[in-house]
Scaffold this motif. Structure first.
Motif, PDB file in Angstrom:
ATOM      1  N   ALA A 121      42.381  24.345  48.915  1.00 19.13           N
ATOM      2  CA  ALA A 121      41.509  25.290  48.226  1.00 19.13           C
ATOM      3  C   ALA A 121      41.433  26.615  48.973  1.00 19.13           C
ATOM      4  N   ALA A 122      41.323  26.533  50.300  1.00 24.82           N
ATOM      5  CA  ALA A 122      41.250  27.763  51.099  1.00 24.82           C
ATOM      6  C   ALA A 122      42.532  28.575  50.984  1.00 24.82           C
ATOM      7  N   ALA A 123      43.650  27.887  50.754  1.00 25.44           N
ATOM      8  CA  ALA A 123      44.938  28.568  50.600  1.00 25.44           C
ATOM      9  C   ALA A 123      45.152  29.077  49.177  1.00 25.44           C
ATOM     10  N   GLY A 124      44.174  28.829  48.300  1.00 21.13           N
ATOM     11  CA  GLY A 124      44.278  29.296  46.916  1.00 21.13           C
ATOM     12  C   GLY A 124      45.125  28.413  46.033  1.00 21.13           C
ATOM     13  N   LEU A 125      45.460  27.219  46.504  1.00 15.84           N
ATOM     14  CA  LEU A 125      46.382  26.354  45.767  1.00 15.84           C
ATOM     15  C   LEU A 125      45.685  25.497  44.719  1.00 15.84           C
ATOM     16  N   LEU A 126      44.348  25.494  44.724  1.00 21.36           N
ATOM     17  CA  LEU A 126      43.620  24.698  43.744  1.00 21.36           C
ATOM     18  C   LEU A 126      42.891  25.567  42.717  1.00 21.36           C
ATOM     19  N   ASN A 127      43.140  26.858  42.754  1.00 24.13           N
ATOM     20  CA  ASN A 127      42.476  27.750  41.795  1.00 24.13           C
ATOM     21  C   ASN A 127      42.791  27.336  40.361  1.00 24.13           C
ATOM     22  N   GLY A 128      41.737  27.038  39.592  1.00 23.33           N
ATOM     23  CA  GLY A 128      41.922  26.652  38.199  1.00 23.33           C
ATOM     24  C   GLY A 128      42.413  25.233  38.009  1.00 23.33           C
ATOM     25  N   ARG A 129      42.551  24.478  39.090  1.00 24.42           N
ATOM     26  CA  ARG A 129      43.067  23.112  38.993  1.00 24.42           C
ATOM     27  C   ARG A 129      41.933  22.085  39.125  1.00 24.42           C
ATOM     28  N   ARG A 130      42.193  20.900  38.585  1.00 19.73           N
ATOM     29  CA  ARG A 130      41.323  19.766  38.838  1.00 19.73           C
ATOM     30  C   ARG A 130      41.667  19.186  40.198  1.00 19.73           C
ATOM     31  N   ALA A 131      40.667  18.655  40.900  1.00 18.92           N
ATOM     32  CA  ALA A 131      40.926  18.156  42.252  1.00 18.92           C
ATOM     33  C   ALA A 131      39.894  17.110  42.644  1.00 18.92           C
ATOM     34  N   ALA A 132      40.274  16.307  43.641  1.00 12.96           N
ATOM     35  CA  ALA A 132      39.390  15.280  44.186  1.00 12.96           C
ATOM     36  C   ALA A 132      39.321  15.436  45.694  1.00 12.96           C
ATOM     37  N   THR A 133      38.228  14.944  46.261  1.00 14.14           N
ATOM     38  CA  THR A 133      38.095  14.848  47.706  1.00 14.14           C
ATOM     39  C   THR A 133      37.134  13.705  47.994  1.00 14.14           C
ATOM     40  N   HIS A 134      36.810  13.490  49.255  1.00 13.14           N
ATOM     41  CA  HIS A 134      35.863  12.444  49.609  1.00 13.14           C
ATOM     42  C   HIS A 134      34.556  12.665  48.861  1.00 13.14           C
ATOM     43  N   TRP A 135      33.981  11.579  48.304  1.00 16.67           N
ATOM     44  CA  TRP A 135      32.768  11.728  47.487  1.00 16.67           C
ATOM     45  C   TRP A 135      31.649  12.454  48.226  1.00 16.67           C
ATOM     46  N   ARG A 136      31.595  12.281  49.531  1.00 18.22           N
ATOM     47  CA  ARG A 136      30.526  12.903  50.304  1.00 18.22           C
ATOM     48  C   ARG A 136      30.652  14.418  50.328  1.00 18.22           C
ATOM     49  N   HIS A 137      31.868  14.931  50.106  1.00 16.69           N
ATOM     50  CA  HIS A 137      32.110  16.364  50.226  1.00 16.69           C
ATOM     51  C   HIS A 137      32.408  17.039  48.889  1.00 16.69           C
ATOM     52  N   SER A 138      32.274  16.306  47.789  1.00 13.35           N
ATOM     53  CA  SER A 138      32.626  16.873  46.484  1.00 13.35           C
ATOM     54  C   SER A 138      31.774  18.099  46.146  1.00 13.35           C
ATOM     55  N   ARG A 139      30.487  18.013  46.443  1.00 13.00           N
ATOM     56  CA  ARG A 139      29.619  19.141  46.111  1.00 13.00           C
ATOM     57  C   ARG A 139      29.970  20.372  46.937  1.00 13.00           C
ATOM     58  N   GLN A 140      30.295  20.162  48.221  1.00 18.11           N
ATOM     59  CA  GLN A 140      30.667  21.308  49.062  1.00 18.11           C
ATOM     60  C   GLN A 140      31.950  21.958  48.567  1.00 18.11           C
ATOM     61  N   LEU A 141      32.912  21.134  48.135  1.00 14.49           N
ATOM     62  CA  LEU A 141      34.166  21.695  47.621  1.00 14.49           C
ATOM     63  C   LEU A 141      33.892  22.524  46.373  1.00 14.49           C
ATOM     64  N   ALA A 142      33.048  22.008  45.499  1.00 19.28           N
ATOM     65  CA  ALA A 142      32.745  22.714  44.256  1.00 19.28           C
ATOM     66  C   ALA A 142      31.965  24.001  44.510  1.00 19.28           C
TER      67      ALA A 142
END
Length: 339
Positions: A121-142
């Motif tokens: 995400a920081a590299a801009g590779l998830l812009n506009g994409r669906r993505a998953a991460t550890h459930w504990r960090h999902s809100r921070q990613l969003a």
């Protein structure tokens, strides 16, 4: 990369490591790919670090690198970006983020494990994409990356040439999916059995066991429909909605389900929803109305009727029966079996 056909030559897997990387994020996928080589796969795995030197993982273990990131030759078939507990520090490291961006440009498929999604995400590779991460960090990613469409309940998500997975061991699930893409379900199944893991674990909203029992369809549009049901069982999955999503008629959709899946659309959706509810009841404490809403049954009474009809027990009785892992079972005949 999403071949859907057996690979015709060696496939290069580059695992990028950095100081503080989580060890299992690295070794789990590597084990999948190297084990696949024992069953007909042909993966060449290499570990790259920024400067080609060893790194120390979050567990304090030293990991040697085969080469530096800038020595990685293109095209790389799979680039794997693991995560680490210090993801906030990771995404502030401009050199690290630039390296991920550089490696992605050389790769057919880029995949992350756990908090590795933050680097993508920081590299801009998830812009506009669906993505998953550890459930504990999902809100921070969003919240930190609003352009990312975070799927908090998914074990892994594929969006174009980028794949992201949930916490730690979900990297194994993601890697098994890639093996299936490259060499077919039988090879992936052999790897899963050898490693004593689920080929598609009955957990999360994208990988339910009913999906693993569904024959591999030759119709790409039908596969997209099946994936949509598995990823979000609570969404609108009426026959009309699924037909519209696929761009075909209701009659054609019904025929495809009969020919390719061996059941009706309504029965398939109910099976996925039932297994989604089982997972929520096994792993959480949500009240029955909430479980019913999240899995598409609408009401607790509809959920109860489905459980009784298919499983012969109420949701409450089912939840009670899964309060133990079975680790201390003394009767071998009643112990859970490996997949």
């Amino acid at each position: 990369m999403n071949r859907k056909h057996p690979a015709t030559g060696p496939l290069t897997v580059t695992v990028f490591v950095f100081p503080g990387v989580r060890l299992l994020d690295v070794t789990g996928p590597i084990e999948v790919f190297t084990t696949a080589n024992e069953f007909g796969g042909c993966y060449q795995v290499q570990i790259a670090s920024e400067d080609g030197t060893e790194v120390i993982t979050s567990a304090g273990t030293r990991l040697s690198a085969d080469l530096s990131a800038h020595d990685v030759q293109e095209p790389c078939d799979i680039l794997l970006i693991p995560g680490g507990p210090e993801w906030e520090t990771m995404i502030k490291d401009d050199a690290l983020v630039d390296t991920v961006r550089h490696l992605h440009a050389k790769s057919h498929c880029t995949a992350s494990v756990c908090t590795g999604a933050f680097l993508l995400a920081a590299a801009g590779l998830l812009n506009g994409r669906r993505a998953a991460t550890h459930w504990r960090h999902s809100r921070q990613l969003a919240s930190r990356f609003p352009s990312v469409q975070v799927q908090p309940d998914a074990i892994f998500v594929r969006d174009g040439q980028v794949m992201t997975s949930a916490g730690v061991s979900a990297g194994i699930d993601l890697s098994l999916a890639l093996v299936e893409d490259h060499y077919g379900a039988q090879v992936a199944r052999s790897v899963a059995k050898d490693m004593v893991v689920f080929m598609q674990r009955p957990g999360g909203q994208s990988q339910f066991s009913v999906r693993s029992r569904t024959p591999h369809t030759r119709q790409e549009m039908l596969r997209r429909v099946l994936d949509a049901v598995a990823e979000d069982p609570g969404a609108n999955h009426t026959l009309t909605a699924m037909a519209r999503r696929a761009g075909i008629s209701v009659r054609h959709m019904t025929r495809l389900f009969d020919d390719e899946v061996g059941t009706t659309p309504a029965r398939y959706v109910e099976q996925v929803r039932l297994e989604a509810a089982q997972v929520l009841l096994e792993t959480g404490d949500d009240p029955m109305p909430a479980v019913a809403r999240r899995t598409g049954f609408g009401s607790a009474e509809s959920l109860r009727r489905a459980f009784v009809r298919h499983l012969g027990v109420t949701p409450g009785a089912f939840r009670t029966s899964f309060r133990t892992t079975g680790m201390h079972t003394t009767d071998p005949a009643s112990a859970p079996t490996a997949p």
